[in-house]
Write a protein that holds these residues in place. Sequence first.
Motif, short mmCIF file in Angstrom:
data_model
loop_
_atom_site.label_atom_id
_atom_site.label_comp_id
_atom_site.label_asym_id
_atom_site.label_seq_id
_atom_site.Cartn_x
_atom_site.Cartn_y
_atom_site.Cartn_z
N ILE A 1 13.37 -6.74 -8.09
CA ILE A 1 13.06 -6.85 -6.68
C ILE A 1 11.85 -7.30 -6.16
O ILE A 1 11.72 -8.51 -5.63
CB ILE A 1 13.40 -5.64 -5.91
N ASN A 2 10.70 -7.01 -6.77
CA ASN A 2 9.21 -7.49 -6.61
C ASN A 2 9.08 -8.93 -6.93
O ASN A 2 8.55 -9.73 -6.10
CB ASN A 2 8.45 -6.78 -7.38
N LEU A 3 9.61 -9.45 -8.10
CA LEU A 3 9.62 -10.58 -8.60
C LEU A 3 10.49 -11.72 -7.60
O LEU A 3 9.86 -12.71 -7.01
CB LEU A 3 10.22 -10.99 -9.81
N ILE B 1 11.23 -11.10 -4.18
CA ILE B 1 10.56 -11.23 -2.95
C ILE B 1 9.19 -11.89 -3.16
O ILE B 1 9.18 -12.90 -2.16
CB ILE B 1 10.20 -9.43 -2.77
N ASN B 2 8.71 -11.73 -4.05
CA ASN B 2 7.27 -12.84 -4.36
C ASN B 2 7.83 -14.30 -4.40
O ASN B 2 7.19 -15.28 -3.76
CB ASN B 2 6.78 -12.62 -5.70
N ALA B 3 8.90 -14.42 -4.97
CA ALA B 3 9.64 -15.86 -5.10
C ALA B 3 9.91 -16.40 -3.54
O ALA B 3 9.68 -17.63 -3.43
CB ALA B 3 10.80 -16.03 -6.20
N THR C 1 -2.66 -12.57 -2.27
CA THR C 1 -3.32 -13.70 -1.49
C THR C 1 -2.71 -13.88 -0.05
O THR C 1 -2.81 -14.69 0.66
CB THR C 1 -2.80 -15.18 -2.04
N LYS C 2 -1.84 -12.69 0.19
CA LYS C 2 -1.06 -12.66 1.47
C LYS C 2 -2.14 -12.25 2.64
O LYS C 2 -3.27 -11.53 2.40
CB LYS C 2 0.12 -11.73 1.36
N GLU C 3 -1.73 -12.47 3.65
CA GLU C 3 -2.77 -11.94 5.04
C GLU C 3 -2.97 -10.44 5.17
O GLU C 3 -1.93 -9.73 4.50
CB GLU C 3 -1.82 -12.45 6.26
N LEU D 1 0.31 -4.63 -4.72
CA LEU D 1 0.95 -3.81 -5.88
C LEU D 1 2.20 -4.42 -6.38
O LEU D 1 2.62 -3.62 -7.61
CB LEU D 1 0.99 -2.21 -5.19
N GLY D 2 2.81 -5.53 -5.94
CA GLY D 2 4.26 -5.75 -6.55
C GLY D 2 4.21 -5.95 -8.12
O GLY D 2 4.86 -5.64 -8.63
N LEU D 3 3.46 -6.92 -8.34
CA LEU D 3 3.20 -7.33 -9.59
C LEU D 3 2.54 -6.54 -10.70
O LEU D 3 3.18 -6.22 -11.80
CB LEU D 3 2.56 -8.63 -9.77
#
Length: 501
Positions: A393-395, A397-399, A448-450, A457-459
């Motif tokens: 899910i984390n990957l 969402i990042n994608a 790198t998000k605002e 913490l996702g990755l």
Amino acid sequence: MNEKIYDELDWRIRVFESLSFPTLILTPGKVILTANRVFLEKQHMVLDSIVGKTCSEVFYGSNGCRHRACPFIKVLENKKGESVLRRRPTRTGKVFWEERLFSPILDDNGDVIYVMESVRDVTRMKTLEIALKETEAFLEKIILNSPVAIVAADHYDNILLMNPAAESLFGYKNSEAARTLTMEQLYEPGVARRIMRQLRHDDGDGVGKLHGMHASIVNSWGETIPAEINASIIYEDDEEIAKVCLYTDLSDKIRIEKKLEEARVQLAQSEKMASIGQLAAGVAHEINNPLTSILFYSSLKIENLPLDDPEREELLAVVEDVNRCKGIVKSLLEYSRRSVPAKELIDVNTIIERSLTLIRDPKMFGKIKILRDFSDELLMIEVDKNQISQVLINLVINAIAAMDGDGQLTLCTRPDKQRNKVCLEVSDTGCGIRKEDLTKIFDPFFTTKELGKGTGLGLSTAYGLVKENNGNISVKHTGAGGTTFLLEFPTNLPISDAKDD
Ligand SMILES: Nc1ncnc2c1ncn2[C@@H]1O[C@H](COP(=O)(O)OP(=O)(O)OP(=O)(O)O)[C@@H](O)[C@H]1O
Ligand SMILES: [Mg+2]
């Protein structure tokens, strides 16, 4: 005066006497008629002692000719000159070589009346010839047995020779290459010309020499192989006549260097993760208890407040934020591997499907297409399915974030039978990860998000969870075309060829 001499002595006899190499005149019956001065001097003989004897008697002390290759009879038959080379050992063990030349002397009818036999010492020439042949044979052995691939070509780039090492590197037979190939066919377009240009210019190696150039060569199957090339031009009287190139296959070296570099990066990453993990675990543990009591007392307070109390709203906001903090603490604990995974044997494709349905808001995908590139084989891994779903899910969402609502998300599964691993790839067509960020993306709180959009913490959570399940996570590829994350899990089970439908 001169005329007088010629009258007195037949000039033919003078010529015979002046010959600088030992010479005999023999009858067709091999009887010695005369011998010149050099012959008598060299053999330490006097003319009277040999005239009337056969040459075998003089040389071997017997009447039968001992020298099987003697062409005397042939000279009589063919009426043409013949020669024979003889190797003669001396008493001191030294060997000398003589060439015996037999020339027929014809009468007016064209019949052989005498045979002139001259002996020439060709030891020096023959010794040089033998040395040359030995050197040639030795050089040939060196070339044939060289572990380095050697290719020689003529001035027009036509291949003249490929040694066995070159045959196996390029996949051609020497006989075939030497008839049909040019140097250009051994490289990708333009490379042969580049090599020649460098060879003819002095780029530090000297004109006609090229050292340690790295370029790709092309074998007979059209595959490119990285190689180190050393070459030189062969000159004769300042004129280019050929060139010789030596190739060393760099594939193994490059593969090992890459593996070493990967291992080095992994080690550095693990060390970094271990120390950050320890810190994160400590912080999470310390924060968890106060958070639990804040949550407990705020919830208690809400329960005791009348429904229309204005404070209720504020307390609900406190509970919401505390829950968010607890989420972060949970992630930190997962990252630092403080939760115990509940492992079970599960099909990797099933985990992917489960993770996709768990993504709460399907609208998040926008116009993004999802491609499932699943292996036909049943790929079973022993993991905590909830934890690996969390990773996926984390990957994903990042994608999605990287593609900004449009693009293609590919989920690929495949076995790596050689390494006994199951591979799972999450690829996107998004913005890619900057090179300088690659070493930081698995660090907790790197984002790198605002501000307020991502915790970073996702990755790091994904990293901790994957390690906890004995797996590995890495960026397989990233660039302007998108990013691929690779997950690898060990499998001790034989991978079955058919998937149950
Ligand atoms: N697929 C991707 N494409 C491009 N950049 C990525 C991708 N995945 C991760 N990143 C980069 O790695 C950073 C860290 O990712 P991570 O998931 O740890 O945190 P985040 O997504 O920023 O925040 P959070 O996941 O906590 O909401 C991201 O901010 C982004 O810069
Ligand atoms: Mg993220």
